[in-house]
Write an enzyme that holds these catalytic residues in place. Structure first.
Site, short mmCIF file in Angstrom:
data_model
loop_
_atom_site.label_atom_id
_atom_site.label_comp_id
_atom_site.label_asym_id
_atom_site.label_seq_id
_atom_site.Cartn_x
_atom_site.Cartn_y
_atom_site.Cartn_z
N GLY A 69 0.82 -1.21 0.00
CA GLY A 69 0.00 0.00 0.00
C GLY A 69 0.85 1.25 0.00
O GLY A 69 1.97 1.24 0.47
N GLU A 81 -10.30 0.32 12.47
CA GLU A 81 -11.07 -0.57 11.60
C GLU A 81 -10.97 -2.03 12.04
O GLU A 81 -11.80 -2.86 11.67
CB GLU A 81 -10.56 -0.47 10.16
CG GLU A 81 -9.12 -0.98 9.99
CD GLU A 81 -8.62 -1.02 8.54
OE1 GLU A 81 -9.41 -0.88 7.60
OE2 GLU A 81 -7.40 -1.18 8.38
N MET A 114 -7.56 3.48 9.82
CA MET A 114 -6.89 2.29 9.32
C MET A 114 -6.05 1.60 10.41
O MET A 114 -5.65 2.22 11.39
CB MET A 114 -5.98 2.64 8.14
CG MET A 114 -6.72 2.86 6.83
SD MET A 114 -5.54 3.24 5.49
CE MET A 114 -6.63 3.18 4.06
N ASP A 152 1.12 1.87 8.72
CA ASP A 152 0.62 1.13 9.87
C ASP A 152 1.61 1.08 11.03
O ASP A 152 1.23 0.79 12.16
CB ASP A 152 0.28 -0.30 9.46
CG ASP A 152 -0.92 -0.35 8.53
OD1 ASP A 152 -1.76 0.54 8.63
OD2 ASP A 152 -0.99 -1.28 7.71
N ARG A 183 -5.26 -2.77 10.69
CA ARG A 183 -5.92 -4.05 10.78
C ARG A 183 -5.74 -4.68 12.17
O ARG A 183 -6.67 -5.10 12.82
CB ARG A 183 -5.30 -4.99 9.76
CG ARG A 183 -6.27 -5.66 8.86
CD ARG A 183 -5.52 -6.54 7.90
NE ARG A 183 -6.01 -6.38 6.55
CZ ARG A 183 -5.31 -5.84 5.56
NH1 ARG A 183 -4.09 -5.40 5.77
NH2 ARG A 183 -5.84 -5.75 4.37
#
Lengths: 406, 406
Positions: free
Chosen positions: B12, B242, B185, B141, B187
């Site tokens: 990403g 999320e 964002m 992240d 995960r």
């Protein structure tokens, strides 16, 4: 010492409405005919309950100009008809106007707020010692009539153009077919969606699809455009207004919605992006994502346009000047003299010709396949998005803002 | 003339990954032992098909540093196990490495991309004339192990902190009870959600609720927190990852989801914000809105952190230096020496200790009611979000970007 001035904010926020408040304070302070400067908290709703803040000695005007949203708070309050002499809210407002010796009432807002100014002007017309009522425009939607544009639109347009440019860049990196649907504010008017089209209007190829609420939306046409684009580009980007409607005038995807309405009776919208995401997934089956730009398009003060902020300030000043001249039941408006170099003249217009009316994108600018239209739209929007606003960062690197709410 | 260098990008995008590419180009150009500089288009997927761009004479490094996303394009390609000697993709890559006389292969990416570097290093180990393989980290992240943080995180953190501050300002204007849920964002790791908490950690009161994926999420607790906050404030703001999961490890609201997974087997997530919006509407009944910050948190180069961009550039340079030293199967990592004044040392770590592993928010920083924790989080994040990156605006006031994709 003259009468006092009361200023308040109403409706939805923008990155520029506090700059207009700063302009009102700056001008009022210079006027010998004005005594104290009061800010009404939460619009007419707070004012009728006596919630006023004394702003006469407030000094941080530059920081206020760089503060998003509304330092005085807002309300969404629809006044009863002006001829309801005994309505409690008019009685309460009359008491507050008298108690604080208000000679000038400036109300900063959009279409619905101008309805409030209109009713106040009519209700208090001819009353001895009643204040003058002056509307001062703001709305990111840019949908007020009789003004070339509204303060707040330029900053929102800049956010949309630059963010769309970044999204186009982000979605261009993969070779696999993908569709990105960007949902943009604008219930009936497509001005904000046009701004999101600037990366294309200035010579790029994307967004590939631009859907205005003024143009009936056909789902089959949309799917055909997506399929056509996928033939020569792996990435499709669509800029879609939240308010697109089908040929019958029904909001696209509305059958899946609740039918809820806000206090002004407007349909509460959300999710046309999600709806189209589902449509593309079902009918075309490729990777698809929807992005709702949400509050960020109205509150991104870090990306405000200096042209917009300085003009919003000047409009606040012009509102005070008109009020001091004794004008009442009018709104400050912008008349454009030239695109380049950009020049405007500020004037006032009768509030009845503005309140509750909407200025849509003109017919001639709705054919977005026409390159002449691209140039005209650029000539119109680009002067409004130029320049950077100084940011007030604190010791942590975050922005410091002004608020008169406790 | 020495061997040639090949650099590519994968996974990403972020606002900083092109700055790392710029650092690689700048350092490679200075190395006498390096001949030409090639950019692989669309990661290993494009490279194996022979899609290389010659970057040796590319000059616009400063503009590249200010370009979001990935100028070379990306891929999401999981290589077969390293010991599959006959796998076509390894054969194709071998042919390209030979044809272009590649001595150094730098791959800029996150967890999954480090898996690629690891497999390449193992597959080609001991082969004569095979390139060295160097991993260069990036991921918004911030979840790579053995590095204090990852390039791209600082810019995303800055976007989140400043945007959250603006959202807090926007949602504070009305007196009617309202809940705003901001979906962020991340995960499995809550680093980005922590950044959205900075307006509170630096002394504010909001966001009222901060939900990390590392902490089991209880819907009843959440509703209780919302109700408690509504007792003393009309506006509740929640920053929600999320990836929040319930006590059983199931994603919150996952029963309403499709169960689709991406090519790496990660669950495809969307809509925990919408799910919680529905929950609050149903259980509390007040006005509620959810905001998904979506791509903007990774592509908002206009709000990039100068500290992040300059460090990303330095990390690209360090990757070249390590490759020239002959290191292979390693990744550049950041070791923090001090918070204030901020100082780091760049080193390399074995790729096996990074690939496919995740660095979560440490246990001690998960109790967000603890003010000592707020201070420690600020000490950690704040140095990474400082400074403004010069913007390259064109004649229209929009940003000009670099792309090597045609």
């Amino acid at each position: 010492m003259g009468k006092n001035l009361l200023v308040a904010q109403s409706g939805g926020p923008s990155a520029a409405i506090n700059a207009t408040l700063a302009g009102v304070i700056a001008a009022a302070r210079e006027e010998e005919g004005i005594g104290r400067i009061y800010g009404g908290i939460h619009g007419v709703e707070g004012i009728q309950a006596g919630r006023l803040a004394d702003l006469t000695d407030f000094q941080e005007l530059e920081k206020l100009k760089a503060t998003p949203a509304m330092a005085l708070g807002s309300c969404r309050c629809k006044l009863p008809p002006a001829d309801q002499r005994d309505a409690a809210i008019y009685q309460n407002l009359r008491r507050v106007f008298r108690e604080y010796d208000i000679g000038y009432f400036l109300y900063i807002g959009g279409n619905d707020s101008m309805d409030t100014v209109c009713k106040l002007a009519h209700h208090f017309a001819g009353e001895p010692n009643a204040p003058v009522f002056m509307g001062v425009p703001k709305t990111i939607d840019n949908d007020l009539p009789l003004t070339d544009h509204t303060p707040g639109y330029g900053s929102a347009a800049k956010y949309l153009a630059i963010t769309m440019n970044e999204i186009i860049q982000d979605t261009a990196i993969y070779a696999v077919p993908a569709v990105t649907i960007v949902e943009i504010m604008g219930r009936n008017a497509g001005w904000l969606t046009l701004a999101a089209g600037l990366p294309r209007f200035t010579g790029g190829t994307k967004p590939d699809i631009i859907a205005l609420p003024e143009v009936p939306f056909d789902e089959e046409d949309f799917l055909r455009q997506v399929r056509d684009t996928l033939r020569h580009s792996p990435n499709v980007v669509a800029a879609v207004s939240e308010g697109i409607r089908d040929r019958n005038g029904d909001y696209v995807g509305s059958s899946a919605k609740s039918g809820a309405v806000d206090t002004f009776g407007h349909a509460y919208l959300s999710g046309v992006g999600k709806y189209l995401e589902g449509l593309v997934k079902r009918e075309i089956g490729c990777k698809v994502r929807s992005i709702e730009l949400n509050l960020m398009q109205r509150c991104s003060a870090h990306l405000a346009s200096l042209a917009d902020i300085e003009e919003a300030f000047a409009i606040g000043r012009a509102g005070v000047a008109a009020a001091v001249r004794g004008e009442t039941g009018r709104m400050v408006a912008v008349e454009r003299l030239a695109d380049s170099p950009y020049a405007v003249r500020l004037r006032t217009v009768a509030i009845e010709e503005v309140a509750n009316l909407e200025q849509l994108v003109p017919e001639k600018w709705r054919n977005l396949e026409n390159h002449k239209v691209h140039r005209e739209i650029c000539d119109y929007i680009l002067p409004l998005i130029q320049g950077e606003v100084p940011q007030f960062r604190n010791e942590f690197g975050l922005n410091d803002y002004i608020s008169f709410l406790n």
